[in-house]
Design an enzyme around this catalytic site. Structure first.
Site, PDB file in Angstrom:
ATOM      1  N   VAL A 201      20.285  13.459  12.255  1.00 42.53           N
ATOM      2  CA  VAL A 201      20.568  14.676  13.009  1.00 42.53           C
ATOM      3  C   VAL A 201      21.571  14.409  14.123  1.00 42.53           C
ATOM      4  CG1 VAL A 201      19.555  16.412  14.546  1.00 42.53           C
ATOM      5  CG2 VAL A 201      18.374  15.763  12.443  1.00 42.53           C
TER       6      VAL A 201
ATOM      7  N   ILE B 191      25.245  14.478  12.899  1.00 45.93           N
ATOM      8  CA  ILE B 191      25.820  15.775  12.540  1.00 45.93           C
ATOM      9  C   ILE B 191      26.384  16.456  13.790  1.00 45.93           C
ATOM     10  CG2 ILE B 191      25.299  18.075  11.626  1.00 45.93           C
ATOM     11  CD1 ILE B 191      23.059  16.670   9.962  1.00 45.93           C
TER      12      ILE B 191
ATOM     13  N   ASP C 112      61.469  38.542   3.166  1.00 47.15           N
ATOM     14  CA  ASP C 112      62.276  39.606   2.579  1.00 47.15           C
ATOM     15  C   ASP C 112      63.468  39.865   3.510  1.00 47.15           C
ATOM     16  OD1 ASP C 112      63.044  41.725   0.951  1.00 47.15           O
ATOM     17  OD2 ASP C 112      61.909  43.161   2.138  1.00 47.15           O
TER      18      ASP C 112
END
Length: 597
Positions: free
Chosen positions: A281, A284, A328
């Protein structure tokens, strides 16, 4: 049906028979039946997610799964405070993401309602105004200047009809529409001159057309379907999944090794299990999701200050991953505003300054700024331009910009004339118009006659090759002279040179002592006056944006439907094209595979 038929190759009677329609329109009952059969005339739309779905979607991440598992394990170990902290982090992360995505979704829905338009159709022989989503195949559309085309339709008749198709094809110049049958079956959308398409705008003229496709069967609907089918993964999502795998592998490897070593040293099973779980734990990173969310939320907030709407938080990070930007031309690099930039008259080239349709700008001859009043040849070109321009530009105080009313090409002529010092209304009070032949797709010129000092002056603006062909003289220093073969060759080379610089060229000509009432028979033996060259001007911020993109290591590619030489000239001006760069045309792209491209 709409997807298989080449409607531009069919006669009107064939089309009406095929789709069971009539030229005076459908009945209300037929329209209601077809609306039920074909569905609303709308583009494919993704389902609107509820807040609950958006909230639960925030937990769809391998890293979140790991943290949820860690919180359950911590609770099982009776470490209630630590478990609650992990859950709070996950909930905070989900709430921030939900608020952002919910706001973006609501804004998009509001924008869709804002842009809803109406359509003029014939029903039971009468013209009705209906919401555009109620238009059905077989409806007869009334095409009116200023309207948005609600569906794909085949033109029944056209009266000087011009349509701005930039939103569909990228072409900045309006397209002249005709009602004639076209024989080539595989024509691209941009060349189907007898069709109008959903989402385009009518800028001049009027006409009537029969609807052949609605909703996702339209040209723009097919594009929308293809785009919706593209499923590209956001880079951050892939990176988090990769990081989650590393964490799982690292935790599993360390846990197994430590657990095995502890048992080998004689430690109890329960003691080693508690130790391994506590260590797993701690490895993490509980704070990572909240840090990532806050960073992304800040990015979204900063983008909103620049009027950019971001639907999903993780999409902001994808912008930072961009290495190639394909842009474009029309409306992105350029302003989608045709303006006259160069004038050739009486052997001289004048450069016309200014921004957009605002009727202000310096006039230069060579390197020097000049006063048009000192150059009668330029004044004469301005006068002809004003006479031949039915469009106008006006300032819109609400949007704080100049807008065009009418054909953009003629608006460019009107703006140029105002820069020189002529206003059409004032000119026509002094020199009333006696007759007019509007621009036509077939004749390719616009002619007007005016009463000037007791005589009738015919003025013509049109395609250079047509006007030169109709001219037998040239105007110079307020007199006319017979054309020589050398004169024509010289003017043709000037026309070519201006075109190669990315300019759209119009020719100006006159005929003195013309009849007050003119016909096409009178448009001959003209005296050529000069050329005006117009261009869809670059946005002023383009070069700075290009420099910043280059400094960031991003390559910019320009995409346009323009001619190769025109595209090269504009890309060069925008500093996108440099010596040695490659230009690929549409047919060349079609001939290669996706992998090669």
């Amino acid at each position: 049906m709409a997807q298989q038929v080449s409607w531009h190759t069919k006669t009107i009677s064939e089309i009406l028979d095929t789709i069971h329609a009539r030229e005076h329109g459908l009945t209300k009952e037929e329209a209601a039946k077809r609306l039920k059969e074909h569905g609303p005339n709308k583009l494919p739309e993704a389902k609107v997610d509820s807040l609950a779905v958006i909230f639960l979607r925030q937990f769809q991440s391998p890293l979140i799964y790991i943290l949820l598992a860690a919180s359950l394990i911590v609770f099982a170990m009776k470490e209630l405070i630590d478990g609650a902290i992990i859950l709070f982090v996950l909930l905070f992360n989900a709430v921030v993401g939900t608020i952002q995505e919910g706001k973006a979704q609501n804004t998009l829905l509001a924008l869709k309602k804002f842009v809803e338009t109406s359509a003029a159709v014939l029903r039971d022989g009468k013209e009705l105004i209906i919401p555009d989503f109620e238009v059905v195949p077989g409806d007869i559309l009334a095409l009116i200047e200023g309207d948005k085309v609600p569906a794909d339709a085949r033109i029944i008749f056209s009266r000087n009809l011009k349509v701005d198709e930039a939103s569909l094809t990228g072409e900045s110049e309006p397209v002249h529409k005709i009602s004639d049958v076209l024989t080539q079956t595989d024509l691209p959308t941009a060349e189907q001159k007898n069709m109008v398409f959903k989402g385009t705008h009518i800028v001049a003229g009027s006409g009537k057309a029969v609807v052949v496709a609605t909703g996702f069967n339209t040209a723009v609907g097919k594009i929308a379907k293809e785009i919706a089918a593209i499923d590209t993964e956001i880079p951050l999502k892939a990176n988090i999944r990769y990081l989650s795998r590393l964490i799982i592998i690292a935790v599993a490897s360390i846990s197994v090794s430590l657990f095995s070593l502890g048992l080998a040293l004689g430690k109890s099973f329960k003691e080693m299990l508690t130790t391994v779980v506590s260590l797993s734990v701690s490895i993490i990173p509980e704070g990572l999701p909240i840090v990532v969310t806050l960073v992304l939320a800040t990015g979204v907030w900063r983008m909103s200050k620049r009027n950019a709407l971001v639907k999903k938080l993780q999409a902001v990070e994808a912008l930072g991953q961009a290495r190639v930007i394909a842009v474009d031309k029309t409306g992105t690099i350029t302003k989608n505003e045709l303006v006259i930039q160069r004038v050739h008259v009486d052997g001289k080239f004048f450069e016309v300054g200014g921004i957009g349709y605002e009727p202000k700008g310096d006039i230069r001859l060579g390197e020097n700024v000049i006063d048009p009043l000192n150059h009668p040849e330029l004044l004469f070109a301005g006068k002809i331009s004003a006479f031949c321009a039915n469009a106008r530009a006006a300032y819109d105080p609400e949007n704080k910009k100049w807008q065009v009313f009418g054909d953009p090409t003629e608006a460019a002529l009107a703006v140029f004339a105002e820069k020189i010092g002529f206003r059409k209304d004032d000119l026509e009070r002094e020199s009333p118009q006696t007759a007019e032949i509007p621009f036509d797709y077939k004749t390719k010129y616009h002619a007007t006659s005016h009463s000037v000092d007791g005589r009738t002056l015919l003025t013509v603006a049109g395609a250079p090759e047509v006007v030169l062909g109709l001219s037998s003289k040239k105007w110079s220093q307020n007199t006319t002279h017979q054309f020589s073969v050398e004169d024509k060759k010289n003017l043709e080379s000037i026309f070519t040179e201006m075109s190669q610089k990315g300019l759209r060229v119009l020719a100006l000509a006159i005929k003195e002592n013309a009849p007050k009432t003119i016909s096409q028979e009178d448009i001959r033996d003209l005296a050529f006056v000069g050329f005006v060259g117009m261009k869809d001007a670059l946005r002023p911020e383009v070069k700075d944006a290009m420099q910043r993109a280059t400094d960031a290591g991003i390559r910019v590619v320009m995409i346009t439907g323009d001619h190769k030489l025109t595209a090269q000239a504009i890309a060069k001006e925008a500093e996108i094209y440099r010596a040695g760069d490659e230009i690929i045309t549409g047919p060349e792209i079609d001939a290669i595979s996706d992998e090669e491209l």
